[in-house]
Design an enzyme around this catalytic site. Structure first.
Site, PDB file in Angstrom:
ATOM      1  N   TRP A  32       0.912  -1.244  -0.129  1.00 44.13           N
ATOM      2  CA  TRP A  32       0.102  -0.098  -0.028  1.00 44.13           C
ATOM      3  C   TRP A  32       0.669   1.319   0.102  1.00 44.13           C
ATOM      4  O   TRP A  32       0.413   2.640   0.120  1.00 44.13           O
ATOM      5  CB  TRP A  32      -0.896   0.117   1.072  1.00 44.13           C
ATOM      6  CG  TRP A  32      -1.883  -1.228   1.452  1.00 44.13           C
ATOM      7  CD1 TRP A  32      -3.174  -1.400   0.562  1.00 44.13           C
ATOM      8  CD2 TRP A  32      -1.507  -2.319   1.896  1.00 44.13           C
ATOM      9  NE1 TRP A  32      -3.655  -2.393   0.837  1.00 44.13           N
ATOM     10  CE2 TRP A  32      -2.776  -3.154   1.754  1.00 44.13           C
ATOM     11  CE3 TRP A  32      -0.544  -2.964   2.504  1.00 44.13           C
ATOM     12  CZ2 TRP A  32      -2.834  -4.609   2.253  1.00 44.13           C
ATOM     13  CZ3 TRP A  32      -0.580  -4.302   3.273  1.00 44.13           C
ATOM     14  CH2 TRP A  32      -1.657  -5.061   2.864  1.00 44.13           C
ATOM     15  N   ASP A  33       2.243   1.150  -0.067  1.00 43.26           N
ATOM     16  CA  ASP A  33       3.098   2.136  -0.017  1.00 43.26           C
ATOM     17  C   ASP A  33       2.957   3.159   1.245  1.00 43.26           C
ATOM     18  O   ASP A  33       3.072   4.423   1.395  1.00 43.26           O
ATOM     19  CB  ASP A  33       2.918   3.499  -1.097  1.00 43.26           C
ATOM     20  CG  ASP A  33       3.996   4.258  -1.263  1.00 43.26           C
ATOM     21  OD1 ASP A  33       4.831   4.217  -0.963  1.00 43.26           O
ATOM     22  OD2 ASP A  33       3.552   5.181  -2.109  1.00 43.26           O
ATOM     23  N   TYR A  34       3.019   2.339   2.396  1.00 38.62           N
ATOM     24  CA  TYR A  34       2.705   3.058   3.501  1.00 38.62           C
ATOM     25  C   TYR A  34       3.923   3.020   4.198  1.00 38.62           C
ATOM     26  O   TYR A  34       4.265   2.853   5.615  1.00 38.62           O
ATOM     27  CB  TYR A  34       1.872   2.128   4.563  1.00 38.62           C
ATOM     28  CG  TYR A  34       0.307   2.187   4.478  1.00 38.62           C
ATOM     29  CD1 TYR A  34      -0.108   3.299   4.365  1.00 38.62           C
ATOM     30  CD2 TYR A  34      -0.333   1.012   4.734  1.00 38.62           C
ATOM     31  CE1 TYR A  34      -1.525   3.308   4.076  1.00 38.62           C
ATOM     32  CE2 TYR A  34      -1.753   1.380   4.548  1.00 38.62           C
ATOM     33  CZ  TYR A  34      -2.306   2.369   4.273  1.00 38.62           C
ATOM     34  OH  TYR A  34      -3.716   2.507   4.147  1.00 38.62           O
TER      35      TYR A  34
END
Length: 689
Positions: A343-345
């Site tokens: 999630w590109d967290y």
């Protein structure tokens, strides 16, 4: 690093080496620079601000109280400065995001501009003392031209009049470490090659724009620890995310932590390179001089939204806080905030080091880490063990045949989180019933199973909180006298979808370095080497640009660390610079806008923050959340301010450079505020009403 999407100007109207460098000589007509003790690696002098977060503990808390609740309404601009280094307008419009916080040591301010020009100013008047231009080409700009700040270091055990005893060190967009004399701006001859160290050594194949240093090194026990940004979403075979430590006096490599080469801490030999495609750390680190540890917030593996080809050795370090021993670069402990992140967290916030109250008057040395998911973790900074409860909770499984996600994710349940309530169809929002209908249709079309909804290829998926949600590089501030944590956050959703490789090829989606590839962050990225590219968009009305999630779109909150309770939570930002179709409403309605940049706390009971898209800087009462003062900046204020004392007077300074992702006006301004005094200089035109 994240590829932010351009929703930020579209808020609602209703809710309203020397051969390539240049030095400007030190001006001997100005008074000589004063110095401070070499203890700046620990606690700064009360009047100073000696590291990006004021200190390596990153508290962003100043003991100054000359400006307080009772007189802050009198605060006025007292001097201004322009760097004079705005490039071609096409670069400014698409790439400009300085994000700079200056340092103050003695009677000097030190800063970098967006293209890494180093500047020293007189702290009382803003007069330029010197500047050094490393001549960074705009070809090296990644997503944005950014230099968040510089580092200050004093070489021990050498006479005070030794050249470069006091030095300023920065990392550059063209991947160098640069060191100059803090008193004159002349490059340090004893540092690397004529003041420059090449950070691309050992990195292997790359092209300009792929690897860039956007955050200042963190210096602990004489070792300058540096990470770098690797361009997101391009390809699996991206340059390495290796973290390195360099001798702050000589520029020699002390060690390298390359997770794919365990036990090897030196420069790769022969044709070997640092392991490609590994998670990188682009943000700011914090450091503990006593423990000899530096705390590194890690980003994601080189392909953000698919994990099928990730190697086992890199998985534990992706989206994790890693404590490294500064003497040899070994890993002391790891705490992962997202398992197998798709999630590109990545961790953008700098951890704050505090003495955390645990009851009965006892405290434990801790690191407080906010995240993009809204979680706030409190860890024993000696061991990485949580000091407040953390639960592993079940999350949705992927339906893709070539994807396996973690069945659980960690949740910090012992601390409040930033807002992240579950979305429902009735949450779809808009200026008119047609806006709302559009958003409801999009909600029904999308996959949404709550937080950690897996990426999908057959239909869009809603990401909430988004990769630009929660707290980012602006980080938090902590009043360490009262144990109050303050942080701002974003509250927006994304509407994303995986794209099969055949379709991506038909669209011509190729990575940087291939004809047609670019560093553009808008819309979609190729993720070459994986089965899927990905489209990344804001969840918003495609016609008006109004977000589909309800306002506020950003806020600021205060938390009592003694009780773990929220003291207050308020929207941050007004609609004055926002509206449908990208048209400014000019209305002072408090809607809460997306924001970048962080807060500063003072002993005067105040929080100072800009960050929002309304181009205002504010003073907020730390006890109530009430805005007590505000002023209009000459450009966007997407930077963390700082405060200091000079000649008995307290100043507040912010770099107003604008931000192309946030669609705020660009600039090259440094603005200083103080309480009015006789003899204040005439303000430059850009600060006059």
């Amino acid at each position: 690093m994240t590829h932010l999407i351009r929703l930020f100007g579209l808020m609602t109207l209703i809710w309203l080496p020397l051969s390539h460098a240049q030095t400007t000589a030190y001006d001997p007509t100005l008074e000589p620079a004063t110095t401070v003790a070499s203890t700046v690696a620990g606690a700064p002098e009360p009047a100073d601000w000696t590291a990006y977060g004021r200190n390596n503990a990153a508290t962003r808390y100043s003991p100054l109280d000359q400006i307080d609740r009772d007189n802050v309404s009198e605060l006025k601009p007292v001097w201004g400065y322009r760097t004079g280094n705005l490039p071609d307008q096409s670069v400014v419009d698409k790439k400009w995001a300085p994000e700079t916080t200056p340092l103050k040591v003695g009677d000097n301010l030190y800063l970098c501009d967006a293209l890494n020009v180093l500047i020293s100013l007189d702290a009382s008047s803003g007069r330029e003392r010197w500047r050094y231009d490393p001549k960074v080409s705009t070809d090296h700009i990644p997503y944005s031209a950014t230099c968040r700040g510089v580092s200050y270091y004093e070489v021990p055990d050498v006479p005070d009049d030794t050249a470069c005893k006091r030095r300023i060190i920065e990392g550059t967009l063209d991947a160098e470490l640069v060191a100059v004399d803090a008193d004159t701006g002349v490059p340090c001859a004893d540092f690397g090659h004529a003041g420059h160290v090449d950070l691309m050594e050992g990195m292997g194949d790359s092209v300009p724009g792929y690897v860039a240093v956007t955050s200042p090194p963190t210096i602990v026990r004489g070792v300058a620890v540096v990470g770098h940004q690797v361009l997101d979403g391009q390809k699996e075979d991206a340059p390495s995310g290796v973290i390195r430590g360099y001798d702050a006096a000589t520029g020699k490599l002390a060690w390298a932590w390359d997770m794919g080469r365990p036990g090897e801490t030196g420069l790769p030999e022969g044709d070997d390179v640092y392991t490609r495609g590994t998670p990188n750390a682009w943000t700011i680190f914090s450091g503990d001089e006593a423990l000899g540890l530096v705390y590194v917030p890690m980003g994601n593996s080189s392909v953000d939204y698919w994990s099928g080809n990730r190697r086992e050795f890199e998985k534990p370090y992706s989206t994790a806080l890693v404590a490294l021993d500064v003497t040899n670069g070994t890993v002391r402990w790891v705490f992962q905030t997202v398992h197998n992140d798709v999630w590109d967290y990545d961790l953008g916030s700098q951890g704050s080091l505090i003495d955390f109250p645990v009851g009965d008057g006892r405290t434990v040395p801790a690191v407080v880490l906010p995240t993009k998911m809204g979680d706030i973790y409190v860890l024993d900074r000696r061991t990485g063990e949580p000091l407040t409860p953390v639960e592993e909770r079940p999350v949705p499984a992927s339906t893709l045949p070539d994807e396996t996600l973690s069945p659980t994710q960690p949740f910090s349940v012992g601390m409040p989180s930033t807002p992240r309530e579950q979305l429902t169809e009735t949450d779809a929002w808009g200026v008119t019933p047609l806006d709302q209908l559009w958003c409801r249709i999009q909600f029904k079309r999308a996959s949404y199973e709550g937080m950690y909804t897996p990426p999908s290829v057959d239909r869009p998926f809603l990401q909430w909180p988004s990769y630009n949600g929660g707290n980012d590089w602006g980080s938090a501030a902590v009043n360490t006298d009262r144990n109050i944590l303050v942080l701002n956050y974003n509250h927006i959703a994304m509407y994303d979808q995986l794209i099969p490789r055949d379709e991506a090829n038909e669209r011509g989606m190729v990575p940087l370095g291939v004809p047609g590839g670019s560093t553009s962050s808008g819309g979609s990225v190729p993720q070459a080497g994986s089965p899927y590219a990905v489209s990344i968009e804001a969840w918003r009305n495609g016609f008006t640009g109004v977000p589909c999630s309800r306002p506020p779109f950003g806020g600021i909150m205060a938390i009592d660390l003694n009780t773990r309770k929220v003291l207050w939570n308020e929207p941050l930002g007004t609609a004055r610079h926002n509206g449908p179709f990208g048209i400014s409403s000019h209305l002072p309605v408090k809607v809460g806008t997306p924001n970048n940049g962080g807060p500063v706390i003072t002993a005067g009971g105040l929080i100072f923050i800009a960050a929002a898209t309304d181009n205002l800087i504010r003073a907020i009462d730390i006890d109530s959340g009430e805005v007590l003062w505000q002023d209009v900046l000459p450009a966007g204020g997407q930077a963390t301010p700082m405060t200091y004392e000079a000649n008995g007077r307290q100043y507040l300074v912010i770099v107003a450079g604008g931000h192309h992702f946030m669609e705020t006006p660009p600039g090259d301004y440094v603005v200083a505020y103080s309480l009015p005094a006789k003899g204040d200089p005439t303000l430059p035109d850009f600060l006059k009403d």
